[in-house]
Scaffold this active site. Structure first.
Site, short mmCIF file in Angstrom:
data_model
loop_
_atom_site.label_atom_id
_atom_site.label_comp_id
_atom_site.label_asym_id
_atom_site.label_seq_id
_atom_site.Cartn_x
_atom_site.Cartn_y
_atom_site.Cartn_z
N LYS A 68 37.31 13.31 61.31
CA LYS A 68 37.69 14.73 61.45
C LYS A 68 38.95 14.85 62.30
O LYS A 68 39.42 15.93 62.59
CB LYS A 68 36.55 15.52 62.08
CG LYS A 68 35.28 15.58 61.20
CD LYS A 68 34.23 16.43 61.86
CE LYS A 68 32.84 16.19 61.31
NZ LYS A 68 32.58 16.81 60.02
N CYS A 93 25.16 21.98 56.59
CA CYS A 93 24.21 21.17 57.39
C CYS A 93 23.68 21.94 58.59
O CYS A 93 23.47 21.35 59.66
CB CYS A 93 24.84 19.85 57.84
SG CYS A 93 25.30 18.80 56.50
N GLN A 100 33.23 18.78 66.21
CA GLN A 100 34.20 19.82 65.83
C GLN A 100 35.16 20.17 66.95
O GLN A 100 36.10 20.94 66.73
CB GLN A 100 33.46 21.09 65.38
CG GLN A 100 32.62 20.92 64.13
CD GLN A 100 33.47 20.69 62.87
OE1 GLN A 100 34.65 21.06 62.83
NE2 GLN A 100 32.88 20.08 61.86
N HIS A 136 24.08 21.38 64.18
CA HIS A 136 24.19 20.66 62.90
C HIS A 136 22.92 19.82 62.72
O HIS A 136 22.30 19.41 63.71
CB HIS A 136 25.42 19.75 63.02
CG HIS A 136 25.82 19.02 61.78
ND1 HIS A 136 25.16 17.89 61.33
CD2 HIS A 136 26.81 19.24 60.89
CE1 HIS A 136 25.75 17.46 60.23
NE2 HIS A 136 26.75 18.25 59.94
N ASP A 146 27.69 17.29 71.37
CA ASP A 146 28.16 16.95 70.03
C ASP A 146 29.58 17.51 69.90
O ASP A 146 29.77 18.71 69.77
CB ASP A 146 27.21 17.58 69.00
CG ASP A 146 27.71 17.42 67.56
OD1 ASP A 146 28.86 17.00 67.37
OD2 ASP A 146 26.93 17.74 66.64
#
Ligand code: PMP
Length: 408
Positions: free
Chosen positions: A227, A366, A204, A124, A201
């Site tokens: 999220k 993104c 998600q 991202h 990261d």
């Protein structure tokens, strides 16, 4: 089959029970942001109605109450990611700020001219740009590990890119565009063996997979609350205590100091050293309640049910939309599908679905370098949550068929 009943869970989410453009809302943009259960909305509202005061500052009752609620939430986050110590959890405004914090503080301490930072082709923008900025500042070089056409990382190429120059590797756990679940443990082991620090990261992954930072053995891990059924503007970075202790603070101001004179400032203990200024107290409290809510459903139940949705949606799309091309066919995928249909522009398809009350994401998500890798401007992305149903997937399929009739 799982023991998670989406129809029961949906009742907890007020926003899902409304019409959009005259049709019952089908919300398939969970990868961008998930919706909030009433308990989280109430927690934020109750905090402002009954308990608001600034934290860590006052001797008065309200300030102490707010501080207890704030630090209570930190303990929940510590358990959620299985950190060793509470002070390894630093509150930020979200994944983006977490990565910027890390890029500054790790950059100041560990990165020098000629060093290398390794990322992957599926990152991202949040996990590309801060590293580019750091490389520019320090004269370091950004290296990019390639992916295969099916959306899986080329793990051998990643390992070959590790050298004595690689001071840090930063990569996603789950791709927001392809759904790929990376073999993070294998990658982390390779980095650890090479003496390379590792950041994951988890924007998600946190909403879908159980995270255990001790088992992963990574140095840093970040995600956003919004999220994960929590409020916007709040997230965390987990960092190994010894590293956080060595690293200089990211921002200066109140709360992050021990003593200040005009000549010299000394810094507060962890985690406060990295939390300058009045924090997002309501966001932290709301996130704590969101974590309780997710724990109550059970991440293993969530993962199992969402995988059922993914398998069902993939099968239905392939069987019913002949011109579909799915981007991201990794063996291990999280519950999102990126696709294009024939030569139709993703915006046209997305806008027509919106007219039918179906919210999907369209565009480059993104991940512009990833789009360039596939030679496309963007995709349509349907991302599922535990409150979505197969019935909603059927609605999307018939919505896509209607859209295609209109467009052709
Ligand atoms: N990384 C990934 C993989 C993401 O999907 C996102 C959000 N789309 C981010 C980072 C940035 O998260 P935020 O905007 O919440 O800071």
């Amino acid at each position: 089959m799982t023991n998670l009943d989406p129809y029961k869970t949906r009742a907890d989410f007020p926003i899902l029970h409304q019409d959009i453009n005259g049709k019952p809302l089908v919300y398939f943009d969970n990868g961008a942001s998930s919706q909030k259960p009433k308990v989280v909305i109430d927690a934020v509202s109750n905090y402002y109605s009954k308990s608001h005061a600034n934290v860590h500052r006052g001797v008065h009752t309200l300030s102490q109450e707010a501080t207890n609620m704030y630090e209570d939430a930190r303990r929940k986050l510590k358990t959620f990611v299985n950190a060793r110590f509470e002070e390894e959890i630093v509150f930020t405004s979200g994944t983006t700020q977490s990565i910027n914090l890390l890029a500054f503080s790790i950059g100041e301490k560990y990165i020098q001219k000629g060093d290398e930072i390794l990322i992957t082709e599926m990152e991202h923008h949040s996990n590309i740009v801060p590293w580019q900025m750091l490389c520019e500042r320090k004269g370091a070089t950004l290296k990019v590990a390639p992916i295969f056409d099916n959306g899986e990382l080329n793990v051998d190429a990643f390992k070959q890119l590790l050298s004595y120059k690689t001071k840090l590797a930063a990569f996603i756990h789950v791709s927001n565009t392809l759904g790929t679940v990376n073999p993070v443990k294998e990658l982390i082991n390779a980095c650890n063996a090479n003496g390379t620090k590792v950041f994951i990261d988890g924007a998600q992954s946190a909403p879908h997979l159980k995270i255990d930072v001790q088992d992963l053995n990574c140095d840093f891990y970040a995600f956003s609350g919004h999220k994960l059924c929590g409020p916007t503007g709040i997230g965390i970075i987990y960092g190994r205590k010894d590293l956080l202790e060595e690293m200089p603070p990211y921002q200066g101001g109140g709360e992050m100091i021990k003593t200040v004179t005009f000549e010299k400032t000394t810094y507060n203990e962890l985690p406060h050293k990295f939390e300058a200024g009045t924090p997002n107290i309501a966001g932290v409290i709301g996130l704590g309640v969101a974590i309780d809510y997710i724990n109550n459903l059970g991440l293993l139940n969530i993962e199992k049910y969402e995988n059922e949705l993914l398998q069902y949606a993939t099968k239905q799309l392939i069987e019913n939309i002949p011109e579909i091309k799915i981007y991201g066919n990794a063996k291990h995928k999280a519950s999102l599908i990126s696709f294009l249909i024939g030569n139709h522009h993703p915006y046209d398809v997305g806008a027509l679905l919106d007219q039918m009350g179906i919210a999907v994401r369209t565009g480059h998500h993104c991940t512009e370098p990833l789009m360039s890798r596939y030679g496309i401007p963007g995709t349509i992305r349907a991302s599922f949550s535990f409150y979505n149903t197969k019935e909603e997937i059927d609605k999307m399929i018939s919505g896509l068929q209607k859209a295609l009739n209109i467009l052709s």
